[in-house]
Design a protein around this motif. Sequence first.
Motif, mmCIF file in Angstrom:
data_model
loop_
_atom_site.group_PDB
_atom_site.id
_atom_site.type_symbol
_atom_site.label_atom_id
_atom_site.label_comp_id
_atom_site.label_asym_id
_atom_site.label_seq_id
_atom_site.Cartn_x
_atom_site.Cartn_y
_atom_site.Cartn_z
ATOM 1 N N CYS A 196 35.696 0.278 22.165
ATOM 2 C CA CYS A 196 36.662 -0.265 23.268
ATOM 3 C C CYS A 196 35.584 -1.631 22.238
ATOM 4 C CB CYS A 196 36.284 -0.138 24.210
ATOM 5 S SG CYS A 196 37.160 1.220 25.759
ATOM 6 N N GLU A 254 38.700 -4.340 21.129
ATOM 7 C CA GLU A 254 38.746 -5.372 21.268
ATOM 8 C C GLU A 254 39.188 -7.016 20.607
ATOM 9 O OE1 GLU A 254 40.230 -6.155 24.909
ATOM 10 O OE2 GLU A 254 39.557 -4.547 25.880
ATOM 11 N N ALA A 293 35.887 3.661 29.149
ATOM 12 C CA ALA A 293 36.686 2.846 28.884
ATOM 13 C C ALA A 293 37.648 2.346 29.828
ATOM 14 C CB ALA A 293 37.743 3.839 28.148
ATOM 15 N N ARG A 334 37.767 -2.018 29.623
ATOM 16 C CA ARG A 334 39.110 -2.198 28.825
ATOM 17 C C ARG A 334 39.443 -3.268 30.081
ATOM 18 N NH1 ARG A 334 43.876 0.607 25.856
ATOM 19 N NH2 ARG A 334 44.873 -1.453 26.214
ATOM 20 N N TRP A 390 41.815 5.969 24.703
ATOM 21 C CA TRP A 390 42.062 4.225 24.994
ATOM 22 C C TRP A 390 43.552 3.949 25.477
ATOM 23 C CZ3 TRP A 390 39.568 0.005 23.877
ATOM 24 C CH2 TRP A 390 40.958 -1.468 23.748
#
Lengths: 572, 179
Positions: free
Chosen positions: A12, A16, A137, A141, A172
């Motif tokens: 993650c 990002e 996740a 996020r 994801w």
Amino acid sequence: MQLTGAQIIWECLVREGVDTVFGYPGGAILPAYDALLDYPVHHVLVRHEQGAAHMADGYARASGRVGVVIATSGPGATNLVTGLANAMMDSIPMVAITGQVGSRLLGTDAFQEVDVTGVTLPVTKHNYLVTCAEDIAPALREAFALAKHGRPGPVLVDITKDAQQTKVEFDWDGAEPTRHLRRGHPPIGESQLARALELLHESKRPLILAGHGIELSGAKARVLAFAEQMQIPMATTLLGIGAVPARHPLNLGMMGMHGEAWVNQAIQEADLLLAFGMRFDDRVTGTLATYAQHAKKIHVDIDPAELGKNVPVELGVAADLNTFLGALLPRGEAQNHGQWLEHIRELKGDAAVRDIQTLPDEGRLFAAHVIHELWRLTEGGAIVVTDVGQHQMWEAQYYHHDEPRSLITSGGLGTMGFALPAAIGAKFARPGKEVWVVAGDGGFQMTMAELMTLVQEGLKVNIAVINNGYLGMVRQWQEFFYERRYSATPLLSPDFVKLAAAFGIEGRSVSTRAEAVEAIQAARSSTGPFLIDFRVEQEDTVFPMVPAGAALDAMIRRPMPSVLAETGADVS
Amino acid sequence: MPHFLVATTDDEPGVLNRVTSLVRRRAFNIHSLTVGPAETSGTSRMTMVVESDEAGALRVASHLEKLLNVLKVEVLSERPSVVRYLALLRVSAPVATRGQVLLVGNAFRAQVVDVAEDSVVLECSGSAEKIAALAEALRPYGLLELSRTGALAMARGTLPSVVPLRRAATEFSPLAMSV
């Protein structure tokens, strides 16, 4: 793809766009640290978790990206609290990831267990306790989205050890956050724009209050275009410094408790204040009872809860400043406020004469000299990261920042110990920039252990310790308001040059203006980190000053040069 | 004066804590708080009575709306609304006085929900004043236990077809707010 929770954390972060994190390992976060070795993320090992939080904060302020900090459960997480509160007060996007004891141990007072989501609730925008790998996740996020969305701020994700160890399907796309988008802003209404233009049209003495929101919104160009179109002068908050160039002819400088007297006077005389991304903090208003009583106020802030919070406003616009100005600019017509600008020039009066820079060199070193020389020699191009106290105010007054994100300072929380770690974060964010720490002898000693982090990471950061042997700002208040009873403010320091040497850092101690110039030049030409111990006047005072709770224009001004050597008590 | 705030929130662990923590740290006092499931599954409805002036109540509302888990906040004191409290009262009621206790209960339209050898439990709903008056009327007979809920509140009239998540930005001007 089946991954452990620990791997999902790094998947993650990489997606990002994170390439640097600041942290400290420990039992409950061990699985994440193990997985770290397989991911292209640079981990900066700090000496105390508070340092890690400030580094992530400094990184975010210098880059505009989300800063990431990692710590273990219990004491690791509680050590982050000051850093989170600091980021919360100054609207800095940060994500903190903490390990937590295994989910079956939650609530049993297990080793290194602390209710971290409980402890950090008031100092984060939001936080999560994640007890299963599937939830990692989505939480991460959403944390990144929230940290950046609207008014930025820190978000904490507390992940139990077993959630890090469990293998699950990594999805994801399925973890795309949506809940933060519930917070849409209503579009800027024509009636609001019309009202703003009407207020502008009626105004003879308008003034822009330029805040941190300009930087956060990337609205510099539009603010300048607006100010130039309407010929409106600007005053900045502490965090608004650099958001508009210091040397712009319409920029009057800093307002508030240690702003220039004539800037505050202009605010008190204005008939229209345009508050752009600022929040009427008590440090900029003085007592609200007498604050800018002749002025109508237009307040533009992305956070609707700020509108009308401290000061009633004629027009409150909850919007992104850049968007608002984008709509307003084409509707505005050129204005001329020549008389008002001329009047402000008159208000300036003898301010220049009282400026310490004009003093003849008597061989004594004032902190303001140091800052002035630093500004002159770096040609105003450095990122300066300050601590909190007198030196911070002198920096704000004498280092003229022309670029956004070039002054990094703890505004709302006033966190001593911020400078050195935040500078390390800033250097990671913008390795090509010259970075200077400006700290007092008190604050520097709070987090100086991070000198070793600086060395371990091989960073070139210069450190100016403004050493006056006191907790200077507190001493100043004791001087003015407690009959010079210096309770617990005289401060002994180590030999900073020897201390630096012990860390493998070059250093120099100076006590005259000429030596100061040489030392700054030496620091700049040295390839490694360099510490300068500036032995400055011990009982020097930050002027001008609005006493706490007084009216904004009830300022104690700078003394005239002939009496500058005296202390503040003699000149008020 | 007391203001009635109704927050619709995600039904998740910790949300109540987030809401009360925010109200506390913004230095407002909660008189009463009633929480239960709302009309949509997965959401809760919190009815909160906060002691404040009107500007303060709107400020609490705008702070609450910033919480991720808060879907919307209504300040009911802005418009006509129904407010109800519920109370259970256990009253001493030996045979000698039982008839009088029941008469008092009847006068307040309280229901008898439990009868024991020497006491009864009455259930009463209505305004805070009505419940306080019933409790006082029963006290001479021996009020053994009193359990009261906080306020439940709902706006009168037609539900707006689209409930905005945020008030229009202009409404945040205190001048506009007071209109």
